[in-house]
Design an enzyme around this catalytic site. Structure first.
Site, short mmCIF file in Angstrom:
data_model
loop_
_atom_site.label_atom_id
_atom_site.label_comp_id
_atom_site.label_asym_id
_atom_site.label_seq_id
_atom_site.Cartn_x
_atom_site.Cartn_y
_atom_site.Cartn_z
N HIS A 107 46.76 31.56 43.57
CA HIS A 107 47.33 31.40 42.27
C HIS A 107 48.68 30.73 42.52
CE1 HIS A 107 44.85 35.09 41.26
NE2 HIS A 107 44.09 34.05 40.77
N LYS A 159 36.90 45.30 31.07
CA LYS A 159 37.02 44.78 32.64
C LYS A 159 38.08 46.30 33.49
CE LYS A 159 37.72 40.72 35.31
NZ LYS A 159 38.02 39.30 35.08
N ARG A 167 37.75 25.93 43.21
CA ARG A 167 37.61 26.26 44.64
C ARG A 167 36.47 25.61 44.93
NH1 ARG A 167 38.68 32.57 44.11
NH2 ARG A 167 37.78 32.11 41.82
N SER A 221 40.79 37.09 44.29
CA SER A 221 41.52 38.63 43.73
C SER A 221 40.56 39.84 44.10
CB SER A 221 41.91 38.78 42.22
OG SER A 221 42.78 37.65 42.10
#
Ligand code: ADP
Length: 154
Positions: A18, A42, A91, A129
């Site tokens: 990040h 979440k 990614r 993460s």
């Protein structure tokens, strides 16, 4: 709409991937707003206060970076902040497929707001993460994957 980018995400916690995307975006925009999205469904490992504090500490000396918390649609938050861009990192092909759907819907919902993607540095491709959280849960070393300020607090 201004030359401001919103970088939305959970940042649970912020990783070196990040940080790299934010730093690379800085020359392109007047301001980069790191926007921590709150999603009641979440469950996160770190509180939103903790996640905010870490990002603020990482970018303490960078006046063009600000950190905000938001809920609801990212495009609505962009409109509220008068931001013309949503910044995302890519990614893998899986990221692309996921981002394609969101980006195309955001373009319909937020006319005039463009999503801009930066390809991750090759060395950051495996970092996420969720992997960091898994390694932390099992007591492994995450020091190469997260900023020092985060690692020092763990
Ligand atoms: P989300 O919950 O939306 O996936 P994340 O906090 O996981 O939020 O990620 C926010 C943004 O950062 C996303 O665009 C994601 O693709 C990007 N990102 C995450 N990890 C990396 C990395 N290692 N390199 C580059 N970009 C990354």
């Amino acid at each position: 709409m201004k030359n401001i980018a919103i970088f939305p995400g959970s940042f649970d916690p912020i990783t070196v991937g990040h940080v790299s995307i934010i730093k690379r975006a800085l020359p392109l925009f007047e301001k980069v707003t790191v926007a921590i999205g709150i999603n009641a469904e979440k469950k996160t490992m770190f509180t939103v206060e903790q996640r905010t504090a870490w990002i603020q500490q990482v970018f303490m000396d960078e006046p063009k970076v600000e950190v905000e918390i938001y809920s609801g649609l990212t495009v609505d938050f962009c409109k509220q902040k008068n931001a013309g861009f949503i910044l995302r990192g890519l990614r893998t092909a899986a990221d692309f497929e996921f981002e394609r759907g969101i980006g195309q819907v955001n373009r319909k919902l937020g006319v005039g707001i463009e999503t801009l993607f930066l390809l991750t540095e090759a060395c950051h491709t495996p970092i996420s993460s969720s992997i960091v959280r898994d390694v932390i849960r099992h007591g492994g070393d995450v020091s190469s994957m997260i900023p020092d300020v985060v690692n020092n607090d763990l």
